[in-house]
Design a protein around this motif. Sequence first.
Motif, PDB file in Angstrom:
ATOM      1  N   HIS A 371       0.828  -1.212   0.000  1.00 34.67           N
ATOM      2  CA  HIS A 371       0.000   0.000   0.000  1.00 34.67           C
ATOM      3  C   HIS A 371       0.863   1.264   0.000  1.00 34.67           C
ATOM      4  O   HIS A 371       0.518   2.256  -0.634  1.00 34.67           O
ATOM      5  CB  HIS A 371      -0.969  -0.023   1.184  1.00 34.67           C
ATOM      6  CG  HIS A 371      -2.162  -0.895   0.936  1.00 34.67           C
ATOM      7  ND1 HIS A 371      -3.461  -0.483   1.071  1.00 34.67           N
ATOM      8  CD2 HIS A 371      -2.233  -2.189   0.506  1.00 34.67           C
ATOM      9  CE1 HIS A 371      -4.290  -1.465   0.747  1.00 34.67           C
ATOM     10  NE2 HIS A 371      -3.557  -2.517   0.422  1.00 34.67           N
ATOM     11  N   LEU A 374       2.064   1.878  -3.479  1.00 36.09           N
ATOM     12  CA  LEU A 374       1.000   2.292  -4.407  1.00 36.09           C
ATOM     13  C   LEU A 374       0.339   3.616  -3.988  1.00 36.09           C
ATOM     14  O   LEU A 374      -0.612   4.067  -4.632  1.00 36.09           O
ATOM     15  CB  LEU A 374      -0.083   1.204  -4.481  1.00 36.09           C
ATOM     16  CG  LEU A 374       0.315  -0.118  -5.145  1.00 36.09           C
ATOM     17  CD1 LEU A 374      -0.793  -1.161  -4.993  1.00 36.09           C
ATOM     18  CD2 LEU A 374       0.628   0.089  -6.628  1.00 36.09           C
ATOM     19  N   GLN A 376      -1.444   4.058  -1.335  1.00 43.70           N
ATOM     20  CA  GLN A 376      -2.744   3.730  -0.731  1.00 43.70           C
ATOM     21  C   GLN A 376      -2.618   3.749   0.807  1.00 43.70           C
ATOM     22  O   GLN A 376      -1.515   3.647   1.331  1.00 43.70           O
ATOM     23  CB  GLN A 376      -3.200   2.337  -1.195  1.00 43.70           C
ATOM     24  CG  GLN A 376      -3.477   2.241  -2.682  1.00 43.70           C
ATOM     25  CD  GLN A 376      -4.575   3.198  -3.129  1.00 43.70           C
ATOM     26  OE1 GLN A 376      -5.595   3.343  -2.454  1.00 43.70           O
ATOM     27  NE2 GLN A 376      -4.358   3.869  -4.262  1.00 43.70           N
ATOM     28  N   ALA A 516      -8.538   0.971   0.312  1.00 45.56           N
ATOM     29  CA  ALA A 516      -7.890   1.643  -0.814  1.00 45.56           C
ATOM     30  C   ALA A 516      -8.792   2.819  -1.191  1.00 45.56           C
ATOM     31  O   ALA A 516      -9.943   2.900  -0.737  1.00 45.56           O
ATOM     32  CB  ALA A 516      -7.711   0.688  -1.980  1.00 45.56           C
ATOM     33  N   LYS A 517      -8.254   3.715  -2.036  1.00 46.65           N
ATOM     34  CA  LYS A 517      -8.989   4.958  -2.293  1.00 46.65           C
ATOM     35  C   LYS A 517     -10.181   4.770  -3.236  1.00 46.65           C
ATOM     36  O   LYS A 517     -11.073   5.607  -3.268  1.00 46.65           O
ATOM     37  CB  LYS A 517      -8.032   5.994  -2.863  1.00 46.65           C
ATOM     38  CG  LYS A 517      -6.992   6.475  -1.831  1.00 46.65           C
ATOM     39  CD  LYS A 517      -6.001   7.409  -2.487  1.00 46.65           C
ATOM     40  CE  LYS A 517      -4.853   7.744  -1.538  1.00 46.65           C
ATOM     41  NZ  LYS A 517      -3.682   8.271  -2.232  1.00 46.65           N
ATOM     42  N   SER A 518     -10.164   3.739  -4.052  1.00 47.57           N
ATOM     43  CA  SER A 518     -11.283   3.498  -4.975  1.00 47.57           C
ATOM     44  C   SER A 518     -11.338   1.990  -5.245  1.00 47.57           C
ATOM     45  O   SER A 518     -10.408   1.244  -4.883  1.00 47.57           O
ATOM     46  CB  SER A 518     -11.039   4.229  -6.296  1.00 47.57           C
ATOM     47  OG  SER A 518      -9.967   3.608  -6.987  1.00 47.57           O
ATOM     48  N   ARG A 520     -10.970   0.543  -8.117  1.00 47.29           N
ATOM     49  CA  ARG A 520      -9.846   0.179  -9.001  1.00 47.29           C
ATOM     50  C   ARG A 520      -8.539   0.096  -8.229  1.00 47.29           C
ATOM     51  O   ARG A 520      -7.719  -0.800  -8.445  1.00 47.29           O
ATOM     52  CB  ARG A 520      -9.709   1.223 -10.118  1.00 47.29           C
ATOM     53  CG  ARG A 520     -10.699   0.987 -11.233  1.00 47.29           C
ATOM     54  CD  ARG A 520     -10.476   1.957 -12.338  1.00 47.29           C
ATOM     55  NE  ARG A 520      -9.173   1.737 -12.974  1.00 47.29           N
ATOM     56  CZ  ARG A 520      -8.851   2.206 -14.162  1.00 47.29           C
ATOM     57  NH1 ARG A 520      -9.714   2.926 -14.836  1.00 47.29           N
ATOM     58  NH2 ARG A 520      -7.663   1.979 -14.678  1.00 47.29           N
ATOM     59  N   ASP A 521      -8.335   1.063  -7.327  1.00 51.21           N
ATOM     60  CA  ASP A 521      -7.126   1.031  -6.496  1.00 51.21           C
ATOM     61  C   ASP A 521      -7.082  -0.240  -5.642  1.00 51.21           C
ATOM     62  O   ASP A 521      -6.025  -0.848  -5.449  1.00 51.21           O
ATOM     63  CB  ASP A 521      -7.082   2.248  -5.562  1.00 51.21           C
ATOM     64  CG  ASP A 521      -6.826   3.550  -6.317  1.00 51.21           C
ATOM     65  OD1 ASP A 521      -6.176   3.512  -7.373  1.00 51.21           O
ATOM     66  OD2 ASP A 521      -7.291   4.606  -5.839  1.00 51.21           O
ATOM     67  N   ALA A 522      -8.245  -0.601  -5.129  1.00 47.99           N
ATOM     68  CA  ALA A 522      -8.299  -1.796  -4.271  1.00 47.99           C
ATOM     69  C   ALA A 522      -8.005  -3.056  -5.088  1.00 47.99           C
ATOM     70  O   ALA A 522      -7.310  -3.967  -4.615  1.00 47.99           O
ATOM     71  CB  ALA A 522      -9.661  -1.900  -3.596  1.00 47.99           C
ATOM     72  N   LEU A 524      -6.082  -3.233  -7.705  1.00 45.98           N
ATOM     73  CA  LEU A 524      -4.643  -3.257  -7.965  1.00 45.98           C
ATOM     74  C   LEU A 524      -3.864  -3.649  -6.702  1.00 45.98           C
ATOM     75  O   LEU A 524      -2.930  -4.462  -6.758  1.00 45.98           O
ATOM     76  CB  LEU A 524      -4.175  -1.879  -8.482  1.00 45.98           C
ATOM     77  CG  LEU A 524      -2.700  -1.802  -8.867  1.00 45.98           C
ATOM     78  CD1 LEU A 524      -2.367  -2.758 -10.018  1.00 45.98           C
ATOM     79  CD2 LEU A 524      -2.302  -0.362  -9.250  1.00 45.98           C
ATOM     80  N   ALA A 525      -4.285  -3.085  -5.569  1.00 45.22           N
ATOM     81  CA  ALA A 525      -3.600  -3.410  -4.308  1.00 45.22           C
ATOM     82  C   ALA A 525      -3.730  -4.907  -4.012  1.00 45.22           C
ATOM     83  O   ALA A 525      -2.771  -5.552  -3.544  1.00 45.22           O
ATOM     84  CB  ALA A 525      -4.186  -2.582  -3.172  1.00 45.22           C
TER      85      ALA A 525
END
Length: 552
Positions: A371, A374, A376, A516-518, A520-522, A524-525
């Motif tokens: 995180h 990235l 995050q 995660a912030k969104s 999509r971010d989650a 990827l994380a």
Amino acid sequence: MKKSKPAPKSKKPAKAKTIVLVASGDLRQSANETCWPAQAAMEKQLAQAVASLGGKLVRAHPYKPALKHGFIASQKEGLEVFAKIDPKAPVIVAESVWQYSHHVLPGLITHQGPILTVANWSGQWPGLVGMLNLNGGLTKAGVKYSTLWSENFDDAYFLGKLSEWLSTGVCRHKTAHVRSLAKCAVPSKARVLARKIAADLRTKKSIIGVFDEGCMGMYNAIIPDELLFQTGVYKERLSQSALYYAATQVSDDEARAVFDWYKQKGFTFHFGTDEENELTEAQVLQQCKMYVAACRIADEFGCEAIGIQYQQGLKDLIPASDLVEGTLNSSDRPPVKNTAGQVIRAGDPITHFNEVDECAGLDGLLTNRVHKALGQPVENTLHDLRWGDWDKSGTTDDYVWVYLISGAAPAEHHIGGWAGSDGHRQDKMYFRLGGATLRGIAKPGEIVWSRIFVEGGKLKMDLGRAKVVKLPDEETQRRWDATSKVWPIMHAVTYGVTRDQMMARHKANHIQVAYAKSARDADLAMYAKAALAAELGLEVSLCGTKADGKVF
Ligand SMILES: C[C@H](O)[C@@H](O)[C@@H](O)C(=O)CO
């Protein structure tokens, strides 16, 4: 003389098949006594269900009037009970309370007959949590078992599976939601990052500080050293005695400064004056000392993450460690200086794994690194997979889990952060000496959930996606009242994983979560953490779907 024909023999009813019941409990008499009525009620329902299918449920150990409960309350007692059980008899381990798996593991490890673990679908006491812990332990030990859960023990799914187990000795659940990472479309960005972090771990290595390994019989939470070595992570075995001593060396002024920091952040302590039943300033000041001591020991030994057991040993000396643990897991936390006068890891959490759950410790360490890289949120924690229910407020049609932990979650996870969080006295049933919890309601958002476990002599990891939903105050309160209202709560909706799929697959009482912030971010994380785990030699599976229902 002709012999008269013998009268036809009246058909004897078939002898009911005997099933042996064992119930593992807590080590704490207070918990066993308080929780017994729920267990007794569950056993009655279970016995009726077994009888309706032609079986007879017989307890292998008695109710103990002097102790006011009928649980196996120690490993020693467990050995005595199992020594008298027919090794080939079918055994049901019935749980409606938090239990210490080592009470029954030795008996189950050598048992030759069919084994079924059963829990009641109730949040009142952590019975589901207890059963999931036992399932994790049996899985790690390579013991074959089946598992079931039910709200009233009369639903078709439960009875169907119970009947299957009674006749064949095995019942299985569908787990089509689990996919090997190798079959998933991992983005190259996630792979590149995973390789970089894995290389760093292999070269520079890392240390997790373990304050007294093995909490409350949680055999599943101990990672064998040989399996951990492959990840580049090594254990520093620390003693809670050292933590206690170090806490006694922290000055009153330093403790007061930590206490003032909480107050200045707007954190609410619910104070009273009765030490036995209420939270007091004296309890919190001791927790402040433990926090300072934990930071200094982590710094001194170079531990990237630490885990404090608390139960057993420390619980008899000092108030609960939960406020300390949640504070360590927060990025915004009271500054503590080391002997060189530098603030220890300013602006960063010192990842803490509750109940020295090393699987969560390794996960927390990987989560933090992924995180951070990235951009995050790095704060993460474990929760108990405590219970779940349909939302009664009409806010969502989704099934909403109650993720709950005994007091330690990072303030950043809560609505309103520190100012939105509060500290209540830990219940004396579990925590005689009290101490504040770090309670709050998890903020709505996208999360990655995960769990590392040991199976077949290998480290494995399951990951998935979920969202945290906001529920009206009355629904949150209903869920708190139905579980433990002084502990932090998360209303989680898992994507593409039903309640029964989660129960069938999950091999632990704990589940790790990070925001995660969104969405999509989650995603990827999650991919990056999964790829990192695979790089480090773990067997990785992705469970369920993305937020939009698409497969990984
Ligand atoms: C206080 C209790 O013993 C809890 O610690 C227990 O329910 C757990 O959290 C088990 O994961």
